[in-house]
Motif scaffolding. Structure first.
Motif, short mmCIF file in Angstrom:
data_model
loop_
_atom_site.label_atom_id
_atom_site.label_comp_id
_atom_site.label_asym_id
_atom_site.label_seq_id
_atom_site.Cartn_x
_atom_site.Cartn_y
_atom_site.Cartn_z
N ARG A 8 -1.40 8.14 -2.56
CA ARG A 8 -1.39 7.51 -1.24
C ARG A 8 -2.65 6.67 -1.02
N ARG A 25 0.86 -1.19 0.00
CA ARG A 25 0.00 0.00 0.00
C ARG A 25 0.89 1.23 0.00
N THR A 67 2.18 4.68 0.89
CA THR A 67 2.08 5.57 2.06
C THR A 67 2.67 6.94 1.76
#
Length: 66
Positions: free
Chosen positions: A44, A7, A9
């Motif tokens: 993000r 993911r 960030t």
């Protein structure tokens, strides 16, 4: 490492060194990230697929879901 999901960030894109969190060895670790497609920007929170790994902590990523 290649084929794992992560993911974003920290935004990944041209002129940026992004950051991706990836589950590794029962925890999560941060990796420096670059887009696999030149010029692509990945925001993000986006789930990405690792398509290339350069030790010790650099990955090239693509969006996992269209």
């Amino acid at each position: 490492m290649v084929g794992e999901l992560g993911r974003v960030t920290g935004a990944v894109g041209p002129g940026l060194v992004g950051e991706v969190m990836v589950r590794v060895r029962g925890g999560a670790e941060a990796f420096l990230a670059y887009p696999a497609e030149p010029g692509e920007r990945i925001e993000r929170g986006t789930v990405v697929l690792i398509v290339e790994y350069q030790p010790p902590r650099t990955v090239f990523v693509a969006r996992a879901y269209a």
